[in-house]
Write a protein that holds these residues in place. Structure first.
Motif, mmCIF file in Angstrom:
data_model
loop_
_atom_site.group_PDB
_atom_site.id
_atom_site.type_symbol
_atom_site.label_atom_id
_atom_site.label_comp_id
_atom_site.label_asym_id
_atom_site.label_seq_id
_atom_site.Cartn_x
_atom_site.Cartn_y
_atom_site.Cartn_z
ATOM 1 N N MET A 1 0.548 -0.815 -0.280
ATOM 2 C CA MET A 1 0.229 0.357 -0.037
ATOM 3 C C MET A 1 0.745 1.023 -0.157
ATOM 4 O O MET A 1 0.944 2.209 1.310
ATOM 5 N N MET A 2 1.465 1.420 -1.028
ATOM 6 C CA MET A 2 2.804 1.921 -0.836
ATOM 7 C C MET A 2 2.150 3.996 -1.768
ATOM 8 O O MET A 2 1.546 3.563 -2.586
ATOM 9 N N GLY A 3 1.971 4.831 -0.958
ATOM 10 C CA GLY A 3 2.006 6.296 -1.396
ATOM 11 C C GLY A 3 0.498 6.019 -1.377
ATOM 12 O O GLY A 3 -0.260 7.190 -2.207
ATOM 13 N N LEU A 4 -0.439 5.609 -0.666
ATOM 14 C CA LEU A 4 -1.464 5.300 -0.896
ATOM 15 C C LEU A 4 -2.808 5.299 0.263
ATOM 16 O O LEU A 4 -3.371 6.746 -0.429
ATOM 17 N N PHE A 5 -2.532 5.807 1.368
ATOM 18 C CA PHE A 5 -2.710 6.583 2.764
ATOM 19 C C PHE A 5 -3.182 7.701 2.488
ATOM 20 O O PHE A 5 -3.937 8.274 3.020
ATOM 21 N N HIS A 6 -2.058 8.720 1.886
ATOM 22 C CA HIS A 6 -2.139 10.153 2.337
ATOM 23 C C HIS A 6 -3.323 10.282 1.235
ATOM 24 O O HIS A 6 -3.166 11.854 0.955
ATOM 25 N N ILE B 1 -3.267 -11.837 4.700
ATOM 26 C CA ILE B 1 -1.922 -11.613 4.979
ATOM 27 C C ILE B 1 -1.275 -11.222 6.094
ATOM 28 O O ILE B 1 -1.375 -11.321 6.995
ATOM 29 N N ARG B 2 -0.136 -12.115 5.368
ATOM 30 C CA ARG B 2 1.498 -11.570 7.027
ATOM 31 C C ARG B 2 2.641 -11.195 7.448
ATOM 32 O O ARG B 2 2.974 -10.601 8.104
ATOM 33 N N ARG B 3 2.205 -9.891 5.682
ATOM 34 C CA ARG B 3 3.183 -8.843 5.762
ATOM 35 C C ARG B 3 2.725 -8.161 5.186
ATOM 36 O O ARG B 3 2.330 -8.075 3.892
ATOM 37 N N ALA B 4 2.260 -6.360 5.593
ATOM 38 C CA ALA B 4 2.299 -5.239 4.477
ATOM 39 C C ALA B 4 3.416 -4.010 4.223
ATOM 40 O O ALA B 4 3.577 -4.395 5.502
ATOM 41 N N ILE B 5 3.257 -3.737 3.385
ATOM 42 C CA ILE B 5 4.576 -2.074 3.472
ATOM 43 C C ILE B 5 3.693 -1.343 3.210
ATOM 44 O O ILE B 5 2.432 -1.359 2.568
ATOM 45 N N THR B 6 3.789 -0.114 3.397
ATOM 46 C CA THR B 6 3.047 1.193 3.012
ATOM 47 C C THR B 6 4.059 2.083 3.483
ATOM 48 O O THR B 6 5.620 2.040 3.822
ATOM 49 N N LEU B 7 3.896 3.588 2.520
ATOM 50 C CA LEU B 7 5.207 4.453 2.102
ATOM 51 C C LEU B 7 4.024 5.814 1.528
ATOM 52 O O LEU B 7 3.079 5.717 1.307
ATOM 53 N N ASP B 8 4.489 6.881 2.580
ATOM 54 C CA ASP B 8 3.502 7.799 2.893
ATOM 55 C C ASP B 8 4.144 9.381 3.155
ATOM 56 O O ASP B 8 4.841 9.686 4.153
ATOM 57 N N VAL B 9 3.676 10.326 1.512
ATOM 58 C CA VAL B 9 4.002 12.019 2.984
ATOM 59 C C VAL B 9 3.985 12.008 4.044
ATOM 60 O O VAL B 9 2.896 11.113 4.395
ATOM 61 N N VAL B 10 4.886 12.849 4.841
ATOM 62 C CA VAL B 10 4.457 13.480 6.014
ATOM 63 C C VAL B 10 4.898 14.047 6.692
ATOM 64 O O VAL B 10 5.661 15.117 6.522
ATOM 65 N N TYR B 11 3.723 15.502 7.515
ATOM 66 C CA TYR B 11 4.194 16.096 8.265
ATOM 67 C C TYR B 11 5.032 15.906 9.231
ATOM 68 O O TYR B 11 4.947 15.143 10.295
ATOM 69 N N GLN B 12 6.150 16.543 9.384
ATOM 70 C CA GLN B 12 7.394 16.898 10.676
ATOM 71 C C GLN B 12 7.724 18.354 10.760
ATOM 72 O O GLN B 12 7.696 19.349 10.127
ATOM 73 N N LYS B 13 7.116 18.128 12.068
ATOM 74 C CA LYS B 13 7.730 19.527 12.575
ATOM 75 C C LYS B 13 8.719 20.034 12.520
ATOM 76 O O LYS B 13 9.921 19.871 12.663
ATOM 77 N N TRP C 1 9.176 23.288 7.332
ATOM 78 C CA TRP C 1 8.586 23.626 6.732
ATOM 79 C C TRP C 1 7.787 23.419 5.108
ATOM 80 O O TRP C 1 7.780 23.510 4.339
ATOM 81 N N ILE C 2 9.428 23.223 4.193
ATOM 82 C CA ILE C 2 9.549 22.534 2.947
ATOM 83 C C ILE C 2 8.700 21.976 3.065
ATOM 84 O O ILE C 2 7.826 21.160 1.937
ATOM 85 N N ASN C 3 9.118 20.799 3.119
ATOM 86 C CA ASN C 3 8.586 18.891 3.969
ATOM 87 C C ASN C 3 7.292 19.395 3.442
ATOM 88 O O ASN C 3 6.292 18.988 2.517
ATOM 89 N N ASN C 4 6.820 20.193 4.957
ATOM 90 C CA ASN C 4 5.337 20.364 5.236
ATOM 91 C C ASN C 4 4.299 21.046 4.071
ATOM 92 O O ASN C 4 3.251 20.269 3.413
ATOM 93 N N LEU C 5 5.069 22.074 3.143
ATOM 94 C CA LEU C 5 4.324 22.230 2.430
ATOM 95 C C LEU C 5 4.223 21.472 0.981
ATOM 96 O O LEU C 5 3.351 21.663 0.433
ATOM 97 N N LEU C 6 5.780 20.289 0.632
ATOM 98 C CA LEU C 6 5.177 20.095 -0.027
ATOM 99 C C LEU C 6 4.346 18.761 -0.080
ATOM 100 O O LEU C 6 3.775 18.421 -1.184
ATOM 101 N N ALA C 7 4.243 18.557 1.074
ATOM 102 C CA ALA C 7 3.318 17.532 0.944
ATOM 103 C C ALA C 7 1.920 17.986 1.151
ATOM 104 O O ALA C 7 0.801 17.392 0.942
ATOM 105 N N ARG C 8 1.686 19.268 1.873
ATOM 106 C CA ARG C 8 0.338 20.148 1.609
ATOM 107 C C ARG C 8 -0.442 20.023 0.141
ATOM 108 O O ARG C 8 -1.155 19.867 -0.506
ATOM 109 N N TYR D 1 9.169 10.764 3.635
ATOM 110 C CA TYR D 1 8.465 9.156 4.016
ATOM 111 C C TYR D 1 8.529 9.010 4.714
ATOM 112 O O TYR D 1 9.516 8.286 5.606
ATOM 113 N N TRP D 2 7.285 8.309 5.398
ATOM 114 C CA TRP D 2 7.444 7.335 6.832
ATOM 115 C C TRP D 2 6.649 6.415 6.208
ATOM 116 O O TRP D 2 5.518 6.370 5.365
#
Length: 200
Positions: free
Chosen positions: A99-104, A124-136, A139-146, A185-186
Protein backbone atom coordinates in the motif's frame (compact mmCIF):
# COMPACT_ATOMS: atom_id res chain seq x y z
CA UNK A 1 1.62 15.73 -10.43
CA UNK A 2 -1.66 14.36 -11.71
CA UNK A 3 -0.32 12.51 -14.76
CA UNK A 4 1.69 9.29 -14.65
CA UNK A 5 4.52 10.96 -16.60
CA UNK A 6 4.76 13.82 -14.10
CA UNK A 7 4.67 11.40 -11.18
CA UNK A 8 7.25 8.94 -12.57
CA UNK A 9 9.65 11.37 -14.26
CA UNK A 10 9.29 14.97 -13.12
CA UNK A 11 8.67 14.38 -9.41
CA UNK A 12 11.85 12.28 -8.88
CA UNK A 13 13.91 14.82 -10.86
CA UNK A 14 12.64 17.75 -8.78
CA UNK A 15 13.25 15.93 -5.51
CA UNK A 16 16.61 14.39 -6.37
CA UNK A 17 15.38 10.83 -6.72
CA UNK A 18 14.21 8.25 -4.20
CA UNK A 19 15.52 5.04 -2.71
CA UNK A 20 12.66 3.00 -1.32
CA UNK A 21 14.51 -0.31 -1.61
CA UNK A 22 14.70 -0.83 2.15
CA UNK A 23 10.94 -0.56 2.53
CA UNK A 24 10.36 -3.06 -0.27
CA UNK A 25 12.93 -5.39 1.30
CA UNK A 26 10.76 -5.52 4.44
CA UNK A 27 8.16 -7.35 2.35
CA UNK A 28 10.54 -10.33 2.03
CA UNK A 29 8.71 -11.54 -1.07
CA UNK A 30 9.26 -15.21 -1.89
CA UNK A 31 8.41 -17.33 -4.92
CA UNK A 32 5.37 -18.84 -3.16
CA UNK A 33 3.85 -15.46 -2.22
CA UNK A 34 0.60 -14.08 -3.59
CA UNK A 35 1.01 -10.30 -3.52
CA UNK A 36 -1.78 -7.74 -3.41
CA UNK A 37 -0.71 -4.23 -4.50
CA UNK A 38 -3.35 -1.54 -3.93
CA UNK A 39 -2.82 1.82 -5.62
CA UNK A 40 -0.09 0.24 -7.73
CA UNK A 41 0.29 3.13 -10.18
CA UNK A 42 2.58 2.36 -13.11
CA UNK A 43 4.24 -0.61 -11.41
CA UNK A 44 7.18 0.95 -9.56
CA UNK A 45 7.04 -1.84 -6.96
CA UNK A 46 8.12 -4.40 -9.55
CA UNK A 47 11.50 -2.68 -9.76
CA UNK A 48 12.10 -4.23 -6.32
CA UNK A 49 9.69 -7.15 -5.94
CA UNK A 50 11.01 -9.95 -8.13
CA UNK A 51 9.75 -13.15 -6.51
CA UNK A 52 6.08 -14.13 -6.32
CA UNK A 53 3.62 -16.81 -7.36
CA UNK A 54 0.99 -14.25 -8.40
CA UNK A 55 0.79 -10.47 -8.33
CA UNK A 56 -2.61 -8.75 -8.16
CA UNK A 57 -2.75 -4.99 -8.62
CA UNK A 58 -5.69 -2.62 -8.10
CA UNK A 59 -5.80 1.01 -9.24
CA UNK A 60 -8.55 3.38 -10.35
CA UNK A 61 -6.25 5.23 -12.81
CA UNK A 62 -6.60 3.59 -16.27
CA UNK A 63 -3.64 5.56 -17.65
CA UNK A 64 -1.36 4.22 -14.94
CA UNK A 65 -2.60 0.67 -15.46
CA UNK A 66 -1.99 0.90 -19.21
CA UNK A 67 1.64 1.84 -18.54
CA UNK A 68 1.90 -0.91 -15.94
CA UNK A 69 0.62 -3.51 -18.39
CA UNK A 70 3.10 -2.43 -21.05
CA UNK A 71 6.12 -2.24 -18.72
CA UNK A 72 5.45 -5.42 -16.77
CA UNK A 73 3.62 -8.05 -18.82
CA UNK A 74 3.26 -11.50 -17.33
CA UNK A 75 0.79 -14.34 -17.02
CA UNK A 76 1.00 -14.17 -13.23
CA UNK A 77 0.45 -10.38 -13.06
CA UNK A 78 -3.24 -9.46 -12.86
CA UNK A 79 -4.52 -5.89 -13.18
CA UNK A 80 -7.89 -4.64 -11.90
CA UNK A 81 -9.17 -1.13 -12.83
CA UNK A 82 -11.20 -0.70 -9.64
CA UNK A 83 -10.95 -0.24 -5.87
CA UNK A 84 -10.15 -3.43 -3.99
CA UNK A 85 -13.09 -5.07 -2.21
CA UNK A 86 -13.35 -7.68 0.51
CA UNK A 87 -14.65 -10.20 -2.03
CA UNK A 88 -11.51 -9.65 -4.15
CA UNK A 89 -9.20 -10.23 -1.19
CA UNK A 90 -11.09 -13.34 -0.14
CA UNK A 91 -10.81 -14.74 -3.67
CA UNK A 92 -7.13 -13.86 -4.10
CA UNK A 93 -5.99 -14.87 -0.58
CA UNK A 94 -2.85 -12.71 -0.63
CA UNK A 95 0.09 -13.48 1.65
CA UNK A 96 1.81 -10.09 1.27
CA UNK A 97 0.37 -6.61 0.78
CA UNK A 98 1.65 -3.35 -0.73
CA UNK A 99 0.00 0.00 0.00
CA UNK A 100 2.78 2.37 -1.03
CA UNK A 101 1.81 6.02 -1.45
CA UNK A 102 -1.81 5.23 -0.70
CA UNK A 103 -2.81 6.30 2.81
CA UNK A 104 -2.50 10.03 2.17
CA UNK A 105 -5.09 9.70 -0.61
CA UNK A 106 -7.70 8.31 1.79
CA UNK A 107 -9.90 9.91 4.42
CA UNK A 108 -9.84 8.44 7.94
CA UNK A 109 -12.99 6.45 7.19
CA UNK A 110 -11.64 5.16 3.85
CA UNK A 111 -8.29 4.21 5.40
CA UNK A 112 -9.91 2.27 8.24
CA UNK A 113 -12.16 0.51 5.73
CA UNK A 114 -9.22 -0.39 3.47
CA UNK A 115 -7.27 -1.97 6.33
CA UNK A 116 -10.30 -4.06 7.26
CA UNK A 117 -10.65 -5.14 3.61
CA UNK A 118 -6.95 -6.05 3.41
CA UNK A 119 -7.42 -8.34 6.41
CA UNK A 120 -10.74 -9.82 5.25
CA UNK A 121 -9.19 -13.11 4.12
CA UNK A 122 -6.91 -13.36 7.16
CA UNK A 123 -4.03 -14.48 4.94
CA UNK A 124 -1.75 -11.42 4.75
CA UNK A 125 1.33 -11.98 6.89
CA UNK A 126 3.14 -8.75 6.07
CA UNK A 127 2.34 -5.45 4.32
CA UNK A 128 4.30 -2.29 3.57
CA UNK A 129 3.24 1.35 3.36
CA UNK A 130 4.92 4.66 2.52
CA UNK A 131 3.41 8.15 2.58
CA UNK A 132 4.17 11.84 2.65
CA UNK A 133 4.21 13.04 6.25
CA UNK A 134 4.04 16.31 8.16
CA UNK A 135 7.05 16.88 10.41
CA UNK A 136 7.49 19.59 13.03
CA UNK A 137 9.79 22.41 11.91
CA UNK A 138 10.23 21.14 8.33
CA UNK A 139 8.28 23.78 6.44
CA UNK A 140 9.47 22.81 2.93
CA UNK A 141 8.61 19.17 3.53
CA UNK A 142 5.24 20.17 4.97
CA UNK A 143 4.47 22.49 2.05
CA UNK A 144 5.28 19.74 -0.44
CA UNK A 145 3.10 17.32 1.53
CA UNK A 146 0.25 19.83 1.45
CA UNK A 147 0.67 20.29 -2.31
CA UNK A 148 0.70 16.54 -2.95
CA UNK A 149 -2.14 15.23 -5.12
CA UNK A 150 -3.30 13.22 -2.09
CA UNK A 151 -5.67 15.28 0.05
CA UNK A 152 -5.02 13.60 3.41
CA UNK A 153 -1.36 13.85 4.45
CA UNK A 154 -0.87 13.34 8.18
CA UNK A 155 1.80 13.47 10.85
CA UNK A 156 3.39 10.22 12.02
CA UNK A 157 1.11 10.41 15.05
CA UNK A 158 -1.92 10.75 12.78
CA UNK A 159 -1.01 7.66 10.79
CA UNK A 160 -0.22 5.74 13.98
CA UNK A 161 -3.57 6.59 15.52
CA UNK A 162 -5.42 5.15 12.54
CA UNK A 163 -3.24 2.05 12.36
CA UNK A 164 -3.86 1.44 16.06
CA UNK A 165 -7.55 1.00 15.21
CA UNK A 166 -6.78 -1.51 12.44
CA UNK A 167 -6.19 -5.29 12.34
CA UNK A 168 -2.46 -4.60 11.84
CA UNK A 169 0.47 -3.62 14.06
CA UNK A 170 3.63 -1.75 13.09
CA UNK A 171 6.55 -4.17 13.08
CA UNK A 172 9.09 -1.58 11.96
CA UNK A 173 9.08 1.94 10.53
CA UNK A 174 11.46 4.54 9.13
CA UNK A 175 11.63 8.02 7.62
CA UNK A 176 13.02 7.92 4.09
CA UNK A 177 14.23 11.18 2.56
CA UNK A 178 14.28 12.22 -1.09
CA UNK A 179 17.70 12.56 -2.68
CA UNK A 180 17.88 16.30 -2.05
CA UNK A 181 16.36 15.83 1.45
CA UNK A 182 13.64 18.41 0.81
CA UNK A 183 10.93 15.93 1.66
CA UNK A 184 10.54 12.78 3.72
CA UNK A 185 8.23 9.80 3.64
CA UNK A 186 7.11 7.62 6.53
CA UNK A 187 7.41 3.92 5.72
CA UNK A 188 6.04 1.05 7.78
CA UNK A 189 6.04 -2.72 7.76
CA UNK A 190 2.74 -4.05 9.13
CA UNK A 191 1.92 -7.47 10.51
CA UNK A 192 -1.45 -8.83 11.67
CA UNK A 193 -2.36 -8.00 15.28
CA UNK A 194 -2.54 -11.67 16.20
CA UNK A 195 0.95 -12.31 14.82
CA UNK A 196 2.34 -9.31 16.68
CA UNK A 197 0.71 -10.53 19.90
CA UNK A 198 2.08 -14.04 19.51
CA UNK A 199 5.62 -12.68 19.13
CA UNK A 200 5.42 -10.50 22.25
Amino acid sequence: MGSAWMYDRVRPWVLGGFDFSEAYAWLNAQSEDVILDVGCGTGYALEFVKAFKAYHVFDVDPQALAIHRKKYPGDNIHLYPQPVRAADVQAIKPTKGIMMGLFHHLSDFELKELLQVMNSAGTIRRAITLDVVYQKGRWINNLLARLDRGHFPRSEEGYRALLAQSPFSIETHKYISSGNRLTSYWATCLVPQQLSTSKS
